[in-house]
Write an enzyme that holds these catalytic residues in place. Structure first.
Site, PDB file in Angstrom:
ATOM      1  CG  HIS A   1      -4.987   2.869  -4.083  1.00 14.86           C
ATOM      2  ND1 HIS A   1      -5.177   3.585  -4.346  1.00 14.86           N
ATOM      3  CD2 HIS A   1      -4.843   2.366  -6.029  1.00 14.86           C
ATOM      4  CE1 HIS A   1      -4.905   4.328  -5.219  1.00 14.86           C
ATOM      5  NE2 HIS A   1      -4.451   3.495  -6.279  1.00 14.86           N
TER       6      HIS A   1
ATOM      7  NE  ARG B   1      -3.500   2.549   2.228  1.00 16.79           N
ATOM      8  CZ  ARG B   1      -4.130   2.933   2.938  1.00 16.79           C
ATOM      9  NH1 ARG B   1      -3.341   3.060   4.230  1.00 16.79           N
ATOM     10  NH2 ARG B   1      -4.959   4.357   3.394  1.00 16.79           N
ATOM     11  CG  HIS B   2      -1.255   4.814  -1.147  1.00 14.08           C
ATOM     12  ND1 HIS B   2      -1.224   5.367   0.889  1.00 14.08           N
ATOM     13  CD2 HIS B   2      -1.832   4.656  -1.133  1.00 14.08           C
ATOM     14  CE1 HIS B   2      -2.486   5.694   0.085  1.00 14.08           C
ATOM     15  NE2 HIS B   2      -3.258   4.726  -0.538  1.00 14.08           N
TER      16      HIS B   2
END
Length: 624
Positions: free
Chosen positions: A551, A365-366
């Site tokens: 995401h 995930r970012h």
């Protein structure tokens, strides 16, 4: 017993299948020690003498974990000897004196040949036989000189092994892994990175020049006798700090440890809340007992100080060189051509490498996005009346990339915060330390994902080697995006102009224009499944790690298709995704033998930190 230890014990078979007692085991059994504890003592002391093992057992008579079936972890290293070792040890001393201690000082000079692996105590002798067989097999082709080329970067200094000698050393490591798999039924992963001998790691940047000058005084070109060394360590204390006792200490209370000079103590930094100032709680390597001890009676020790040396295999270069010349001369005197070298069993080595070096997918995930901290109105907080960006808080990014339609498009495509950049760099640094081999990088078109991929690659020193492939098919579920249209995302040209090394040639599974607003859950999970199938099908013969930066939702929607699992219920999916932190990771490995993918432990740990509230100095003005 702690929950983590319970899980650890559960992985270990409690059925000890012992062959006829060895010469070392028989005396211990004659003293009345049970088989499992006798074998444990032999493994913990390197199976040198029965006397050492019996002394270990007497010291551990009050060890609460004595009967627990916890095996040692083993690893194989290639170590220099003679003049080169002396030069390296001098570098160790001088670099520590002039530039303070860095990570390289934790371990002796070495080239890592394989990752640490576990082996049950009754199979340890099989490792010794595997080492001998692998050494005998490669001995005739082991390089007379191992070429070492100095490499320096802002956080690493060391020698790289290159050319055909590196291939021979890798073959030795792979052969050892194959023999261990056959003899001891253990899985060993040979080092997949470029072979290297680390001189300094994670040092202060201003020390780089001094370290380089010290390193240039090392002359690695001379012939050196190299020795393969099998070490073991206690797997329970891998991430603990190690202290060495300087003075004797007699306990004043029953919950305190006895210390003798030279004792090693394992200390978990996360378990020191209950200690008083100046005291720590730790476990003695000598006795296995746990208790409090005065910290000023100890000093920091190195990680490898507690490792146990088991067996060695020395590649005697002088003798090999003489035997090769004598054999060639004898053949020439008899008018015969020199005998061909025995071909290496390439097929068996390749077969083992295929099972060890598997294709993997790491979904990340970012990092922290700026609107996550400053809310939906973040853009208004950092915009001037004429539409220019300024930085009202240190957690706002230093600058924003240029977009053709202006600053307003950042509102629904926010960048990383400053902490988000820090998180991504920390994750990249940890991935570099883990030694995984990234082979390709894919990212969602969201700016925060592209930024995260860029910073991870920079820490991996791969920012110039790999282009980031932007795959719109792994973009967030559009139902969760505000507005009736999909966000306006940066084009490849804009990303490239902003300094992102994106691929302009990659053909994505879903073009950007195909993203539909407010798509259904079924449409979203199908889009992700098709995309991840497309990503893993590119260059199917490649092994290594495919990095996917997306995401929080991608950790589920991009891994379940690989695992052959149906989509979750949309409600359960939403609840799960809310709990995924910044830089959360899922790691899948392909098991070709069984024709399936498996979810395994990620190569690095989770990054956990607390919040930091806003502060206004004006509140300190009297009367305000």
């Amino acid at each position: 017993m702690a929950a983590g230890e319970t899980q650890l014990y559960a992985k270990v078979s409690n059925k000890l299948k012992v062959r006829s007692p060895s010469l070392l085991l028989e005396p211990l059994l004659g003293m009345g020690f049970p088989v499992h504890t006798a074998l444990k003592a032999l493994a913990a002391t390197g199976r040198k003498t029965a006397e050492e093992a019996s002394d270990w057992l007497r010291c551990h008579r009050n060890d609460p974990s004595l009967d627990d079936p916890i095996p040692q972890e083993y690893a194989l290293f290639l170590c220099p000897t003679g003049s080169l070792l002396e030069q390296l040890q001098e570098f160790w001393r001088e670099s520590k004196r002039q530039c303070t201690k860095n990570r390289a000082h934790e371990i002796f000079p070495h080239i890592t040949l394989c990752d640490f692996f576990t082996c049950e105590d009754h199979k340890v002798e099989c490792l010794y036989e595997a080492l001998k067989r692998a050494g005998d097999r490669i001995r005739g082709s082991f390089p007379l000189v191992v070429p070492l080329a100095l490499h320096s970067s802002i956080s690493y200094l060391g020698f790289f092994v290159s050319d055909s000698p590196a291939d021979v050393i890798r073959e030795f490591a792979t052969t050892f892994a194959m023999e261990v798999a056959v003899l001891a039924d253990c899985t060993v992963k040979p080092c997949a990175k470029q072979l290297h001998l680390t001189l300094a790691h994670k040092f202060y940047p201003h020390h780089q020049r001094t370290l380089e000058q010290l390193a240039r005084a090392i002359h690695p070109g001379h012939s050196c006798q190299w020795t393969a060394v099998l070490y073991s360590r206690d797997m329970r204390f891998v991430h603990y700090q190690t202290l060495r006792a300087l003075f004797q200490y007699k306990p004043q209370n029953e919950d305190e440890l006895t210390l003798s000079p030279g004792d090693y103590i394992f200390v978990d930094p996360s378990q020191q809340e209950e200690t008083s100032e100046g005291w720590v709680i730790g476990t003695s390597q000598r006795t296995g007992c746990r208790g409090f001890l005065p910290e000023n009676y100890t000093e920091q020790a190195n990680e490898s100080d507690t490792w146990v040396k088991h067996r060695t295999y020395t590649f005697s270069l002088a003798m090999d060189l003489v035997s090769r010349k004598d054999g060639e001369a004898s053949s020439r005197r008899n008018g015969e051509p020199p005998p061909p070298q025995t071909p290496r069993d390439v097929s068996s080595i390749q077969a083992l490498q295929a099972t060890i070096a598997r294709k993997s997918v790491l979904v990340v995930r970012h990092g922290e996005r700026v609107d996550q901290i400053f809310g939906k109105s973040w853009l208004q907080q950092c915009s001037t009346p004429d539409g220019k960006y300024y930085r009202p808080d240190l957690n706002f990014p230093c600058s924003l990339p240029r977009r053709s339609s202006g600053i307003k498009d950042f509102e629904n495509d926010p960048p990383l915060s400053s902490c988000g950049v820090f998180q991504a760099r920390m994750a990249g640094e940890a991935l570099l330390d883990s030694g995984i081999r990234i082979t390709s990088v894919f990212t969602s078109p969201a700016l925060r994902c592209v930024q995260t991929a860029k910073h991870i690659l920079e820490e991996l020193k791969l920012e110039k080697k790999f282009k980031i492939r932007v795959e719109p098919g792994i973009f967030e579920w559009t139902k969760w995006e505000s507005g009736k249209t999909t966000p306006t995302l940066m084009t490849l040209d804009e990303l490239q102009e902003a300094g992102f090394n994106v691929s302009m040639d990659y053909r994505p599974a879903f073009p950007l224009a195909s993203l539909m607003p407010a798509e259904s859950y079924d449409e979203y999970v199908n889009r992700c499944a098709v995309s991840v199938g497309w990503i893993t099908s590119i260059r199917p013969w490649d092994v290594g790690v495919i990095l996917i930066v997306g995401h929080g939702s991608a950790l589920d929607s991009c891994t379940r298709p690989l695992l052959g699992l149906p989509p979750r219920d949309s409600g359960d999916f939403a609840q799960l995704v809310r709990k995924i932190p910044s830089l959360g990771m899922c790691f899948c490995e392909e098991n070709k033998e069984e024709g399936k993918w498996e979810l395994v432990n990620p190569p690095v740990k989770t990054l956990t930190h607390g919040s930091n509230s806003a502060f206004n100095w004006r509140n300190w003005i009297p009367g305000s």
